[in-house]
Scaffold this active site. Sequence first.
Site, PDB file in Angstrom:
ATOM      1  N   ARG A  53     -24.737 -37.857  51.837  1.00 10.39           N
ATOM      2  CA  ARG A  53     -24.577 -39.168  52.514  1.00 10.39           C
ATOM      3  C   ARG A  53     -24.777 -39.071  54.026  1.00 10.39           C
ATOM      4  NH1 ARG A  53     -24.903 -39.489  48.030  1.00 10.39           N
ATOM      5  NH2 ARG A  53     -23.446 -40.318  46.504  1.00 10.39           N
ATOM      6  N   SER A  92     -18.013 -47.072  47.768  1.00  8.36           N
ATOM      7  CA  SER A  92     -17.043 -46.070  48.236  1.00  8.36           C
ATOM      8  C   SER A  92     -16.895 -46.149  49.745  1.00  8.36           C
ATOM      9  CB  SER A  92     -17.517 -44.662  47.854  1.00  8.36           C
ATOM     10  OG  SER A  92     -17.503 -44.537  46.459  1.00  8.36           O
ATOM     11  N   GLU A 127     -17.728 -43.278  54.609  1.00  9.17           N
ATOM     12  CA  GLU A 127     -19.127 -43.341  54.169  1.00  9.17           C
ATOM     13  C   GLU A 127     -19.724 -44.646  54.694  1.00  9.17           C
ATOM     14  OE1 GLU A 127     -19.909 -42.429  50.017  1.00  9.17           O
ATOM     15  OE2 GLU A 127     -21.506 -43.920  49.967  1.00  9.17           O
TER      16      GLU A 127
HETATM   17  C1  LIG Z   1     -20.668 -51.936  44.289  1.00 10.18           C
HETATM   18  C2  LIG Z   1     -21.309 -50.877  45.145  1.00 10.18           C
HETATM   19  C3  LIG Z   1     -21.635 -49.658  44.578  1.00 10.18           C
HETATM   20  C4  LIG Z   1     -22.230 -48.650  45.356  1.00 10.18           C
HETATM   21  N1  LIG Z   1     -22.540 -47.469  44.776  1.00 10.18           N
HETATM   22  C5  LIG Z   1     -23.152 -46.511  45.508  1.00 10.18           C
HETATM   23  C6  LIG Z   1     -23.521 -45.252  44.923  1.00 10.18           C
HETATM   24  O1  LIG Z   1     -23.327 -45.012  43.741  1.00 10.18           O
HETATM   25  N2  LIG Z   1     -24.073 -44.320  45.702  1.00 10.18           N
HETATM   26  C7  LIG Z   1     -24.321 -44.537  47.025  1.00 10.18           C
HETATM   27  O2  LIG Z   1     -24.869 -43.648  47.687  1.00 10.18           O
HETATM   28  N3  LIG Z   1     -23.994 -45.704  47.612  1.00 10.18           N
HETATM   29  C8  LIG Z   1     -23.413 -46.688  46.890  1.00 10.18           C
HETATM   30  N4  LIG Z   1     -23.075 -47.879  47.490  1.00 10.18           N
HETATM   31  C9  LIG Z   1     -23.285 -48.045  48.943  1.00 10.18           C
HETATM   32  C10 LIG Z   1     -24.650 -48.650  49.340  1.00 10.18           C
HETATM   33  O3  LIG Z   1     -25.189 -49.440  48.288  1.00 10.18           O
HETATM   34  C11 LIG Z   1     -25.652 -47.575  49.730  1.00 10.18           C
HETATM   35  O4  LIG Z   1     -25.192 -46.825  50.836  1.00 10.18           O
HETATM   36  C12 LIG Z   1     -27.021 -48.160  50.077  1.00 10.18           C
HETATM   37  O5  LIG Z   1     -27.948 -47.119  50.239  1.00 10.18           O
HETATM   38  C13 LIG Z   1     -27.019 -49.020  51.339  1.00 10.18           C
HETATM   39  O6  LIG Z   1     -28.232 -49.722  51.379  1.00 10.18           O
HETATM   40  P1  LIG Z   1     -28.329 -51.100  52.165  1.00 10.18           P
HETATM   41  O7  LIG Z   1     -29.734 -51.570  52.129  1.00 10.18           O
HETATM   42  O8  LIG Z   1     -27.333 -52.064  51.658  1.00 10.18           O
HETATM   43  O9  LIG Z   1     -27.958 -50.612  53.622  1.00 10.18           O
HETATM   44  P2  LIG Z   1     -27.046 -51.342  54.691  1.00 10.18           P
HETATM   45  O10 LIG Z   1     -25.636 -51.404  54.207  1.00 10.18           O
HETATM   46  O11 LIG Z   1     -27.680 -52.618  55.094  1.00 10.18           O
HETATM   47  O12 LIG Z   1     -27.128 -50.293  55.876  1.00 10.18           O
HETATM   48  C14 LIG Z   1     -26.510 -49.017  55.729  1.00 10.18           C
HETATM   49  C15 LIG Z   1     -26.991 -48.134  56.882  1.00 10.18           C
HETATM   50  O13 LIG Z   1     -28.378 -47.876  56.717  1.00 10.18           O
HETATM   51  C16 LIG Z   1     -29.099 -48.273  57.897  1.00 10.18           C
HETATM   52  N5  LIG Z   1     -30.397 -48.776  57.472  1.00 10.18           N
HETATM   53  C17 LIG Z   1     -30.643 -49.758  56.560  1.00 10.18           C
HETATM   54  N6  LIG Z   1     -31.967 -49.911  56.419  1.00 10.18           N
HETATM   55  C18 LIG Z   1     -32.561 -49.019  57.261  1.00 10.18           C
HETATM   56  C19 LIG Z   1     -33.919 -48.695  57.563  1.00 10.18           C
HETATM   57  N7  LIG Z   1     -34.925 -49.322  56.991  1.00 10.18           N
HETATM   58  N8  LIG Z   1     -34.154 -47.720  58.473  1.00 10.18           N
HETATM   59  C20 LIG Z   1     -33.134 -47.074  59.074  1.00 10.18           C
HETATM   60  N9  LIG Z   1     -31.829 -47.338  58.829  1.00 10.18           N
HETATM   61  C21 LIG Z   1     -31.559 -48.294  57.931  1.00 10.18           C
HETATM   62  C22 LIG Z   1     -28.237 -49.347  58.528  1.00 10.18           C
HETATM   63  O14 LIG Z   1     -28.515 -49.483  59.902  1.00 10.18           O
HETATM   64  C23 LIG Z   1     -26.847 -48.810  58.244  1.00 10.18           C
HETATM   65  O15 LIG Z   1     -26.492 -47.850  59.186  1.00 10.18           O
HETATM   66  C24 LIG Z   1     -22.494 -48.902  46.732  1.00 10.18           C
HETATM   67  C25 LIG Z   1     -22.176 -50.144  47.288  1.00 10.18           C
HETATM   68  C26 LIG Z   1     -21.609 -51.135  46.507  1.00 10.18           C
HETATM   69  C27 LIG Z   1     -21.302 -52.464  47.130  1.00 10.18           C
END
Ligand SMILES: Cc1cc2nc3c(=O)[nH]c(=O)nc-3n(C[C@H](O)[C@H](O)[C@H](O)COP(=O)(O)OP(=O)(O)OC[C@H]3O[C@@H](n4cnc5c(N)ncnc54)[C@H](O)[C@@H]3O)c2cc1C
Length: 305
Positions: free
Chosen positions: A170, A219, A289
């Site tokens: 992560r 998480s 995280e």
């Molecule tokens: C119900 C639920 C279950 C989940 N299960 C998991 C799991 O099993 N495993 C897991 O790893 N995560 C999990 N997550 C967390 C989350 O979905 C992941 O971390 C996911 O990768 C975040 O993607 P996002 O597009 O929503 O990013 P955001 O939340 O919008 O951003 C997260 C970070 O990434 C950066 N970012 C976003 N896009 C870019 C880009 N294009 N370039 C550079 N930086 C960028 C943002 O600036 C921020 O710092 C879960 C979340 C929820 C709500």
Amino acid sequence: MVIDQSTLRGTLHVNEPLSRHTSWRVGGVAARYYQPADIEDLALFIGQLPEGEPVYWVGLGSNLLVRDGGFAGTVICSSGVLNNIHYLQDDVVEVEAGVACPKVARQTAKQGLQGAEFLSGIPGTMGGALAMNAGAFGGETWEIIQSVKTVDQKGNLQERTPDDYKISYRHVLGPENEWFVSAKLKLQQGNSEQSLQKIKQLLAKRGSSQPTQQPNAGSVFKNPEGDYAARLIEEAGLKGCCIGGACVSDKHANFIVNTGTATASDIESLINKVANEVKLQHQVELKTEVRIVGQADTGQGGLNE
Ligand SMILES: Cc1cc2nc3c(=O)[nH]c(=O)nc-3n(C[C@H](O)[C@H](O)[C@H](O)COP(=O)(O)OP(=O)(O)OC[C@H]3O[C@@H](n4cnc5c(N)ncnc54)[C@H](O)[C@@H]3O)c2cc1C
């Protein structure tokens, strides 16, 4: 700030509530919020921003706590707009940063490619998965990355390989002020029906162990080496503990849910309380995280990242 909008094809919003763009459904406004039309348009927009303008990227906001005072800069949103998937050679797929991970899993499975099924459990975008090295069901994002395309704050695009990044659980460390616009995924030839079946099984497991009905961000804490954050939190007696409208989930101790009235400040206070209690009772320092960004409502706070 002067932006020459006549050359742009995306949509620029002023004072956009980020609560609309985060899965916790909390957070203040972004001074500017840009949804690019495509990668070229994005590069043009970023290139026009004044030097020193704070820039933050939001995918689906599923790992993000934006403070109640909002973000005094420009937020770029790629979700749903950088949304193309291109099949290159037999087993290499180029995915733009705004494509939702479950879509990548399903579409590649339908094409008879295997290796991206785990992405079905991650409710974020490809860009967010790259930034977080998101993982589920034993798979991790960067294990299937051949190369990525990035944009920097001057609007320059370039291709990079995994060797340009320090990648761990992560955590991804790369060049500063550079963001992901697409990635080439290296998959394997497989069997479409088997991959779709695997996705179905993985998702069934999920539904029973997570509070899917209430806004959350997955998480909250990383698992410490050799242990589980959820176990430590549960043993500290914190399941069901609330501050304002934010509660530690009864279903999964490493999830904090918004019961309907939570503010970002409620959630952040609860995060701190959980971390402090776990430290006190288990002598383990939990690390978040979820990313925390923006200013506290007092207007006094600086940017967290
Ligand atoms: C119900 C639920 C279950 C989940 N299960 C998991 C799991 O099993 N495993 C897991 O790893 N995560 C999990 N997550 C967390 C989350 O979905 C992941 O971390 C996911 O990768 C975040 O993607 P996002 O597009 O929503 O990013 P955001 O939340 O919008 O951003 C997260 C970070 O990434 C950066 N970012 C976003 N896009 C870019 C880009 N294009 N370039 C550079 N930086 C960028 C943002 O600036 C921020 O710092 C879960 C979340 C929820 C709500």
